[in-house]
Design a protein around this motif. Structure first.
Motif, PDB file in Angstrom:
ATOM      1  N   GLU A  69      26.806  16.384 -45.302  1.00  0.00           N
ATOM      2  CA  GLU A  69      28.062  16.351 -46.049  1.00  0.00           C
ATOM      3  C   GLU A  69      27.869  15.774 -47.452  1.00  0.00           C
ATOM      4  O   GLU A  69      28.337  16.341 -48.439  1.00  0.00           O
ATOM      5  CB  GLU A  69      29.098  15.511 -45.288  1.00  0.00           C
ATOM      6  N   ARG A  70      27.210  14.634 -47.531  1.00  0.00           N
ATOM      7  CA  ARG A  70      27.127  13.937 -48.816  1.00  0.00           C
ATOM      8  C   ARG A  70      26.331  14.748 -49.834  1.00  0.00           C
ATOM      9  O   ARG A  70      26.711  14.846 -51.007  1.00  0.00           O
ATOM     10  CB  ARG A  70      26.504  12.551 -48.623  1.00  0.00           C
ATOM     11  N   VAL A  95      25.199   9.652 -60.427  1.00  0.00           N
ATOM     12  CA  VAL A  95      23.868   9.796 -61.025  1.00  0.00           C
ATOM     13  C   VAL A  95      23.749   8.800 -62.168  1.00  0.00           C
ATOM     14  O   VAL A  95      24.595   8.760 -63.061  1.00  0.00           O
ATOM     15  CB  VAL A  95      23.651  11.235 -61.541  1.00  0.00           C
ATOM     16  N   ALA A  96      22.698   7.993 -62.142  1.00  0.00           N
ATOM     17  CA  ALA A  96      22.500   6.975 -63.176  1.00  0.00           C
ATOM     18  C   ALA A  96      21.015   6.805 -63.440  1.00  0.00           C
ATOM     19  O   ALA A  96      20.160   7.305 -62.689  1.00  0.00           O
ATOM     20  CB  ALA A  96      23.126   5.649 -62.753  1.00  0.00           C
ATOM     21  N   GLY A 110      14.058  11.173 -52.918  1.00  0.00           N
ATOM     22  CA  GLY A 110      14.031  12.565 -52.471  1.00  0.00           C
ATOM     23  C   GLY A 110      15.213  13.416 -52.887  1.00  0.00           C
ATOM     24  O   GLY A 110      15.450  14.478 -52.302  1.00  0.00           O
ATOM     25  N   TRP A 111      15.947  12.985 -53.915  1.00  0.00           N
ATOM     26  CA  TRP A 111      17.119  13.746 -54.356  1.00  0.00           C
ATOM     27  C   TRP A 111      16.787  14.787 -55.438  1.00  0.00           C
ATOM     28  O   TRP A 111      17.689  15.477 -55.913  1.00  0.00           O
ATOM     29  CB  TRP A 111      18.196  12.802 -54.903  1.00  0.00           C
ATOM     30  N   ALA A 141      18.496   7.572 -60.438  1.00  0.00           N
ATOM     31  CA  ALA A 141      18.977   7.137 -59.126  1.00  0.00           C
ATOM     32  C   ALA A 141      20.226   7.931 -58.751  1.00  0.00           C
ATOM     33  O   ALA A 141      21.090   8.188 -59.599  1.00  0.00           O
ATOM     34  CB  ALA A 141      19.296   5.642 -59.152  1.00  0.00           C
ATOM     35  N   VAL A 142      20.314   8.306 -57.495  1.00  0.00           N
ATOM     36  CA  VAL A 142      21.424   9.128 -57.005  1.00  0.00           C
ATOM     37  C   VAL A 142      22.117   8.404 -55.860  1.00  0.00           C
ATOM     38  O   VAL A 142      21.461   7.912 -54.929  1.00  0.00           O
ATOM     39  CB  VAL A 142      20.929  10.510 -56.543  1.00  0.00           C
ATOM     40  N   GLU A 143      23.427   8.343 -55.921  1.00  0.00           N
ATOM     41  CA  GLU A 143      24.255   7.822 -54.831  1.00  0.00           C
ATOM     42  C   GLU A 143      25.327   8.868 -54.546  1.00  0.00           C
ATOM     43  O   GLU A 143      26.302   9.007 -55.293  1.00  0.00           O
ATOM     44  CB  GLU A 143      24.889   6.493 -55.226  1.00  0.00           C
TER      45      GLU A 143
END
Length: 566
Positions: free
Chosen positions: A350-351, A312-313, A387-388, A324-326
């Motif tokens: 899963e992620r 998360v950044a 959409g996170w 932003a989410v990765e």
């Protein structure tokens, strides 16, 4: 070989043999006592059509039936089932608490006698549901420190057997004599299971030898109770006992023992919990990880913070900042050791599943520094890319509940008058109900009152269940006003039966005068449900009657100074 002649029988008082004549036979055994069901059946059919067993005293059949019923009634009231003669039980222990005032004792008998659960067909009428008032009565009696009347114990135990939600308060009120009775009647054995140590006396925490002996040799229930008591008084000693036998305990026992550390959880527990992260049982590992994540300064919390922060950044490339989410690409062995479950439930990716677990376990103090020095309200207000937002906010909700963080709970709840009932962070009303628990009683009641004023009662049932009883005046007024609005709108009264039931138990009895104007049957609108006006008037009459009854109950419990029991 000569046989030894038989010994002569002892002589009787007159010199004759005391041996009974050969034709004598032992006295016949008394016939078994008829069961209560047999007595009732005989009374219904009549002794002419269904006679009792032969009465040895030669009494007339109706008289013998009444005498047998009297004996059976005494047995039932005593709480002891008839059985063969045996050693007399130990004397029941004394209960040193003060006796109930007489009016309160009579009220208890009425509450316990009303076991019907309401009339058939669903329509409750205007009479209060006495069994629903019993939990509140028990809580008030326990707050006063009264002892249960001995004659009420069988009915009290029967009520607790039928309703598990009653058991903690009922057994606390019933006191040591209830455990004494429970040892004599198998129907009440649940009381022994619910009591610490199965109803046995636990050693004093200062008696180190007795404590260690019970921990090493006691039954499982006794050991769980001992660990709970020590955890509340001397947490370090409880932890030392657990460490001393941990490798030899069964997996299911280790899980139960580990869960006891939730009470008084502190940094000194961290080394033991870190060791438990390597346990053979997945459930034990998950519990240890959850406990460590509730310690913001633990090493596990720091590891989770690093992992979550990498996902998360803050993205400042556009006109306004965006989160932003990765999500993680894999669940490695280190994540699994720290409690992340690798396999998601059906229907979950899963992620996103891994991301939610990382954010939930990371200390909430991670995010202000990571997201530009913002506080919780500003962070929650930031848009989330791709959409996170739902996944991220839901994980923050779980973290706020786990860590008991008031600031984050307040930010995630948002304004009660927000257009969306789900709020800015909670994905459901269930999440909001959990977040409310972190607020103080006054703030919680005020927030729910504002929610009801905006969204009505249909969305508020879960939220009302978490508010302190009796409801604060603003909340009580909001509920009554919303019920009045629903009635005037011609709504189906059955849709609000759950809220009305809560109001009967939770509304301040001082609100009863305000409800007087709602007792009349309203004029029915053309679009209203047929007969709805009569149902509403009936429901409000029941509410007013119940509130007055609760006020009487409170007065009875405090009407007389405590009188020591004898």
């Amino acid at each position: 070989m000569n046989a030894t002649p038989p010994a002569a029988p002892p002589a009787g008082p007159s010199g004759t043999s005391a041996t009974p004549p050969p034709s004598a036979s032992p006295a016949p055994a008394a016939p078994p006592a008829p069961s209560w069901e047999d007595l009732v059946t005989t009374a219904l059919l009549g002794t002419d059509r269904r006679p009792l067993a032969q009465d040895p005293d030669g009494r007339a059949a109706p008289v013998a039936l009444l005498d047998a019923a009297a004996v059976a009634t005494v047995r039932r009231r005593a709480g002891l089932r008839p059985a063969r003669a045996a050693r007399r039980p130990e004397r029941a222990p004394e209960d040193p608490r003060p006796a109930l005032p007489p009016a309160a004792a009579r009220r208890l008998a009425l509450l316990l006698a009303d076991r019907s659960g309401g009339p058939p067909g669903g329509r409750r009428g205007s009479s209060p549901d006495l069994m629903e008032l019993l939990p509140q009565w028990l809580a008030a009696a326990n707050a006063h420190g009264y002892a249960a009347p001995p004659q009420a114990l069988p009915a009290l135990l029967d009520a607790a057997r039928g309703r598990t939600d009653l058991r903690p308060a009922a057994l606390a009120f019933a006191g040591p004599r209830a455990l004494w009775l429970a040892r004599l009647n198998a129907d009440w054995r649940f009381a022994l299971r619910a009591a610490p140590g199965g109803g046995t006396a636990l050693p004093d925490a200062d008696d180190a030898e007795a404590v260690r002996r019970l921990w090493q040799e006691g039954l499982f229930a006794e050991r769980v109770a001992l660990l709970g008591v020590l955890r509340a008084r001397t947490p370090a000693l409880a932890r030392e006992l657990l460490v001393s036998t941990w490798p030899t305990e069964r997996a299911e026992d280790r899980l139960m023992f580990l869960d006891s550390l939730r009470a008084g959880l502190c940094g000194e527990d961290e080394p033991f919990l870190e060791q438990a992260l390597g346990d053979r049982s997945r459930n034990v590992r998950a519990t240890a990880a959850a406990l460590l994540s509730a310690l913001p300064d633990s090493a596990l919390a720091a590891r989770m913070a690093v992992r979550a922060a990498a996902c998360v950044a803050l993205d400042r490339m556009g006109n306004s900042p965006v989160i932003a989410v990765e999500a993680p690409l894999e669940c490695d062995s280190g994540m699994e050791r720290d409690g992340v479950v690798a396999k998601p439930p059906a229907g979950r990716g899963e992620r996103s599943w891994w991301l939610g677990q990382l954010v939930e376990a990371a200390p909430l103090a991670t995010w202000p520094e990571r997201l530009g020095g913002r506080g919780a309200p500003e962070i929650v207000a930031l848009p989330v890319a791709d959409g996170w937002q739902g996944e991220l906010h839901a994980a923050w909700c779980r973290a706020a509940v786990r860590q008991g963080d008031t600031a984050w709970s307040r930010a995630l709840l948002g304004s009660p008058s927000a257009p969306e009932a789900g709020g800015p962070g909670a994905v459901s009303l269930a999440e909001r109900a959990k977040l409310l628990a972190a607020l103080g009683p006054d703030e919680r009641a005020e927030w729910v009152a504002g929610f009801i004023a905006t969204h009505g009662l249909s969305e508020a049932f879960q939220l009302l269940g978490g508010c302190a009883v009796p409801w604060q005046p603003p909340l009580g007024r909001a509920v009554v006003d919303a019920l009045n609005i629903a009635r005037d709108a011609g709504s189906y009264p059955w849709s609000f039966s759950g809220v009305m039931g809560l109001a009967e138990r939770c509304l301040d009895p001082a609100e009863a005068p305000r409800l007087e104007a709602l007792l009349a049957v309203p004029d029915e609108r053309e679009d209203a449900a047929p007969g709805a006006g009569g149902y509403w008037a009936e429901a409000f009459q029941r509410l007013v009657t119940t509130l007055r009854l609760r006020a009487e109950m409170a007065g009875e419990l405090g009407a007389a100074p405590p009188v020591p029991s004898r």
